[in-house]
Design a protein around this motif. Sequence first.
Motif, PDB file in Angstrom:
ATOM      1  N   ASP A  26       0.837  -1.185   0.000  1.00  7.07           N
ATOM      2  CA  ASP A  26       0.000   0.000   0.000  1.00  7.07           C
ATOM      3  C   ASP A  26       0.880   1.245   0.000  1.00  7.07           C
ATOM      4  O   ASP A  26       2.070   1.181   0.239  1.00  7.07           O
ATOM      5  N   ASN A  27       0.266   2.396  -0.260  1.00  4.31           N
ATOM      6  CA  ASN A  27       1.081   3.607  -0.359  1.00  4.31           C
ATOM      7  C   ASN A  27       1.421   4.156   1.024  1.00  4.31           C
ATOM      8  O   ASN A  27       1.313   3.472   2.029  1.00  4.31           O
ATOM      9  N   ALA A  28       1.766   5.421   1.077  1.00  2.00           N
ATOM     10  CA  ALA A  28       2.382   5.974   2.295  1.00  2.00           C
ATOM     11  C   ALA A  28       1.442   6.116   3.497  1.00  2.00           C
ATOM     12  O   ALA A  28       1.887   6.472   4.575  1.00  2.00           O
ATOM     13  N   LYS A 201     -16.291   5.470   9.226  1.00  2.46           N
ATOM     14  CA  LYS A 201     -16.514   6.534   8.235  1.00  2.46           C
ATOM     15  C   LYS A 201     -16.741   7.875   8.923  1.00  2.46           C
ATOM     16  O   LYS A 201     -16.323   8.917   8.416  1.00  2.46           O
ATOM     17  N   GLU A 202     -17.399   7.859  10.073  1.00  5.71           N
ATOM     18  CA  GLU A 202     -17.620   9.118  10.819  1.00  5.71           C
ATOM     19  C   GLU A 202     -16.288   9.767  11.188  1.00  5.71           C
ATOM     20  O   GLU A 202     -16.199  10.959  11.365  1.00  5.71           O
ATOM     21  N   TYR A 203     -15.251   8.954  11.321  1.00  9.47           N
ATOM     22  CA  TYR A 203     -13.920   9.490  11.615  1.00  9.47           C
ATOM     23  C   TYR A 203     -13.155   9.834  10.336  1.00  9.47           C
ATOM     24  O   TYR A 203     -11.958  10.056  10.360  1.00  9.47           O
ATOM     25  N   GLY A 204     -13.853   9.820   9.225  1.00  7.83           N
ATOM     26  CA  GLY A 204     -13.232  10.229   7.965  1.00  7.83           C
ATOM     27  C   GLY A 204     -12.391   9.147   7.303  1.00  7.83           C
ATOM     28  O   GLY A 204     -11.648   9.424   6.362  1.00  7.83           O
ATOM     29  N   ILE A 205     -12.507   7.918   7.788  1.00  7.68           N
ATOM     30  CA  ILE A 205     -11.667   6.853   7.221  1.00  7.68           C
ATOM     31  C   ILE A 205     -12.204   6.402   5.858  1.00  7.68           C
ATOM     32  O   ILE A 205     -13.392   6.141   5.704  1.00  7.68           O
ATOM     33  N   GLU A 206     -11.297   6.356   4.893  1.00  4.73           N
ATOM     34  CA  GLU A 206     -11.714   6.036   3.517  1.00  4.73           C
ATOM     35  C   GLU A 206     -11.252   4.675   3.029  1.00  4.73           C
ATOM     36  O   GLU A 206     -11.655   4.228   1.960  1.00  4.73           O
ATOM     37  N   HIS A 207     -10.374   4.030   3.804  1.00  2.00           N
ATOM     38  CA  HIS A 207      -9.898   2.694   3.421  1.00  2.00           C
ATOM     39  C   HIS A 207      -9.883   1.823   4.669  1.00  2.00           C
ATOM     40  O   HIS A 207      -9.117   2.106   5.601  1.00  2.00           O
ATOM     41  N   ALA A 208     -10.715   0.798   4.700  1.00  2.00           N
ATOM     42  CA  ALA A 208     -10.739  -0.061   5.897  1.00  2.00           C
ATOM     43  C   ALA A 208     -11.329  -1.417   5.569  1.00  2.00           C
ATOM     44  O   ALA A 208     -12.069  -1.592   4.589  1.00  2.00           O
ATOM     45  N   LEU A 209     -10.973  -2.381   6.417  1.00  2.00           N
ATOM     46  CA  LEU A 209     -11.523  -3.727   6.306  1.00  2.00           C
ATOM     47  C   LEU A 209     -11.963  -4.185   7.698  1.00  2.00           C
ATOM     48  O   LEU A 209     -11.171  -4.172   8.630  1.00  2.00           O
ATOM     49  N   VAL A 210     -13.241  -4.543   7.815  1.00  2.00           N
ATOM     50  CA  VAL A 210     -13.749  -5.112   9.066  1.00  2.00           C
ATOM     51  C   VAL A 210     -14.006  -6.587   8.775  1.00  2.00           C
ATOM     52  O   VAL A 210     -14.736  -6.911   7.838  1.00  2.00           O
ATOM     53  N   ASN A 211     -13.407  -7.458   9.564  1.00  4.78           N
ATOM     54  CA  ASN A 211     -13.611  -8.897   9.368  1.00  4.78           C
ATOM     55  C   ASN A 211     -14.128  -9.503  10.669  1.00  4.78           C
ATOM     56  O   ASN A 211     -13.372  -9.704  11.613  1.00  4.78           O
ATOM     57  N   ALA A 212     -15.440  -9.736  10.695  1.00  6.66           N
ATOM     58  CA  ALA A 212     -16.051 -10.313  11.900  1.00  6.66           C
ATOM     59  C   ALA A 212     -16.234 -11.801  11.648  1.00  6.66           C
ATOM     60  O   ALA A 212     -17.322 -12.256  11.289  1.00  6.66           O
ATOM     61  N   GLY A 213     -15.156 -12.560  11.785  1.00  7.22           N
ATOM     62  CA  GLY A 213     -15.204 -14.010  11.616  1.00  7.22           C
ATOM     63  C   GLY A 213     -15.829 -14.429  10.296  1.00  7.22           C
ATOM     64  O   GLY A 213     -16.664 -15.324  10.249  1.00  7.22           O
ATOM     65  N   ARG A 222      -8.483  -0.247  -1.451  1.00  4.33           N
ATOM     66  CA  ARG A 222      -7.240  -0.260  -0.673  1.00  4.33           C
ATOM     67  C   ARG A 222      -6.546   1.086  -0.881  1.00  4.33           C
ATOM     68  O   ARG A 222      -6.816   1.775  -1.868  1.00  4.33           O
ATOM     69  N   PRO A 223      -5.634   1.462   0.000  1.00  6.54           N
ATOM     70  CA  PRO A 223      -4.973   2.765  -0.162  1.00  6.54           C
ATOM     71  C   PRO A 223      -4.244   2.886  -1.506  1.00  6.54           C
ATOM     72  O   PRO A 223      -4.029   3.985  -1.988  1.00  6.54           O
ATOM     73  N   ASN A 224      -3.879   1.775  -2.118  1.00  5.50           N
ATOM     74  CA  ASN A 224      -3.202   1.850  -3.428  1.00  5.50           C
ATOM     75  C   ASN A 224      -4.193   1.839  -4.588  1.00  5.50           C
ATOM     76  O   ASN A 224      -3.825   1.610  -5.726  1.00  5.50           O
ATOM     77  N   ASN A 225      -5.484   2.078  -4.243  1.00  2.69           N
ATOM     78  CA  ASN A 225      -6.558   2.169  -5.241  1.00  2.69           C
ATOM     79  C   ASN A 225      -6.895   0.861  -5.948  1.00  2.69           C
ATOM     80  O   ASN A 225      -7.616   0.860  -6.941  1.00  2.69           O
ATOM     81  N   GLU A 226      -6.388  -0.243  -5.445  1.00  5.74           N
ATOM     82  CA  GLU A 226      -6.853  -1.535  -5.970  1.00  5.74           C
ATOM     83  C   GLU A 226      -8.028  -1.998  -5.127  1.00  5.74           C
ATOM     84  O   GLU A 226      -8.194  -1.565  -3.983  1.00  5.74           O
ATOM     85  N   LYS A 227      -8.820  -2.912  -5.697  1.00  3.40           N
ATOM     86  CA  LYS A 227      -9.916  -3.465  -4.901  1.00  3.40           C
ATOM     87  C   LYS A 227      -9.371  -4.391  -3.810  1.00  3.40           C
ATOM     88  O   LYS A 227      -8.276  -4.933  -3.952  1.00  3.40           O
ATOM     89  N   TRP A 228     -10.134  -4.586  -2.766  1.00  4.57           N
ATOM     90  CA  TRP A 228      -9.781  -5.555  -1.728  1.00  4.57           C
ATOM     91  C   TRP A 228     -10.006  -6.955  -2.290  1.00  4.57           C
ATOM     92  O   TRP A 228     -11.023  -7.202  -2.953  1.00  4.57           O
ATOM     93  N   ARG A 229      -9.066  -7.833  -2.013  1.00  2.00           N
ATOM     94  CA  ARG A 229      -9.208  -9.211  -2.500  1.00  2.00           C
ATOM     95  C   ARG A 229      -9.583 -10.113  -1.329  1.00  2.00           C
ATOM     96  O   ARG A 229      -8.838 -10.221  -0.355  1.00  2.00           O
ATOM     97  N   ILE A 230     -10.744 -10.718  -1.439  1.00  4.48           N
ATOM     98  CA  ILE A 230     -11.282 -11.520  -0.337  1.00  4.48           C
ATOM     99  C   ILE A 230     -11.395 -12.972  -0.794  1.00  4.48           C
ATOM    100  O   ILE A 230     -12.131 -13.269  -1.744  1.00  4.48           O
ATOM    101  N   GLY A 231     -10.697 -13.862  -0.119  1.00  2.00           N
ATOM    102  CA  GLY A 231     -10.778 -15.278  -0.479  1.00  2.00           C
ATOM    103  C   GLY A 231     -12.046 -15.911   0.078  1.00  2.00           C
ATOM    104  O   GLY A 231     -12.426 -15.670   1.211  1.00  2.00           O
ATOM    105  N   LEU A 245     -12.923 -12.847  -4.363  1.00  4.68           N
ATOM    106  CA  LEU A 245     -13.800 -11.725  -4.662  1.00  4.68           C
ATOM    107  C   LEU A 245     -12.971 -10.443  -4.697  1.00  4.68           C
ATOM    108  O   LEU A 245     -12.095 -10.255  -3.851  1.00  4.68           O
ATOM    109  N   SER A 246     -13.253  -9.575  -5.649  1.00  2.00           N
ATOM    110  CA  SER A 246     -12.610  -8.248  -5.663  1.00  2.00           C
ATOM    111  C   SER A 246     -13.677  -7.222  -5.331  1.00  2.00           C
ATOM    112  O   SER A 246     -14.636  -7.052  -6.087  1.00  2.00           O
TER     113      SER A 246
END
Length: 355
Positions: A26-28, A201-213, A222-231, A245-246
């Motif tokens: 990911d980027n900086a 999102k209320e905290y202004g976050i634009e890139h995140a992943l929540v994984n609840a089991g 993703r911060p590098n502008n690619e889609k998230w890859r989910i197996g 999944l992308s």
Amino acid sequence: MIKRYFRFFFAAAIAAAFLSVTGCSDNAETKYSDEKFLMDTFISIEVYGADKEVLEKAVTEAFAEMMRLNNLTDRYPKKGSDAYLNSDVCRINESAGKAPVKVSEDVYKMMEISLDYYNKSHGAFDIAVGPLVDLWGFADDPPHKVPNDEEIKNALKFVNADWIQLDPDNKTVFLTHPGMILDLGAVAKGYAAELAAKKLKEYGIEHALVNAGGNIVVIGYRPNNEKWRIGVEDPRDRESIVGVLSLADEAAVTSGDYQRNFTVDNVVYHHILSPFDGKPARKTISVTVVTKDSGLADILSTTLFVMGPEEGMKLVEKLDGVEAVFVGSDMKIYISSGLKEKFKLKDNDKYQLAS
Ligand code: AMP
Ligand code: MG
């Protein structure tokens, strides 16, 4: 209760490992992540942004939101304890056949949408399933009981969401018959993951992943502008995947027969029960639902699991913005039309692609 947590600890850890991000740097932006055991599973939250302090605060608040939902929907605290009195679900069940109960806005919303899908699925999804879940002992440690037909018939008498009355003006819920038991196990985790993402999102976050089991919500790309890859886990070999999944700004939720089960005389009995015959539903091995809202995705994963690939796919194709990939018990993989771009099937010789 503690033992129950440990039982699911390992399964959840494996699920988390496979339904997670793969590939590329990911980027900086700063990354911050944390993990907690909550709602009977491992929940991890991964966020990216410029300010570490904001990221930390956002993640803490997101977990607090999930804990709040857990407390409102938990149906197993000790009777009379503070946790019991604070659980809307316990209070509703305690008052079955007696009186309507005023509930929180969130539990009310969860119930409204659950009853909508009870109707849309012609009863396959039924949050009044509690008597059956308890009869099969899925809340027990270890879950172990194979009930006889008479016991199933008796429990089924009370599994009827037609007997749940909602009052939109007073925000009350009433189970009209004594013996009924509400169970939000099929919806609460997805709903809570959605609220956690909303908090980020209320905290202004634009890139995140929540994984609840295995209940996944991704914010943005993703911060590098690619889609998230989910197996998507292979339900018959959890060290492997059936495909990837992308996703961007979406949720993906899986229901599977491997997630909670027990074996008696070489027969595996799992936790997703058919309200029609009172037994574990047998047409599906796993189903993953992709849609914008994780609460809805959670409801639909359980609904479609019970309906099975053929009937379930008809419902998916009728619903706007809902996609699904089924692994059927016929060992075929069914992919909905809108998912063809987003899901890449892995080569394998175990499953065939359904035509
Ligand atoms: P999930 O893992 O999201 O598919 O949810 C499974 C959980 O939902 C079970 O552990 C039960 O608590 C509950 N459940 C089981 N069968 C049903 C059903 N037919 N409709 C609604 N909830 C169900
Ligand atoms: Mg579900």
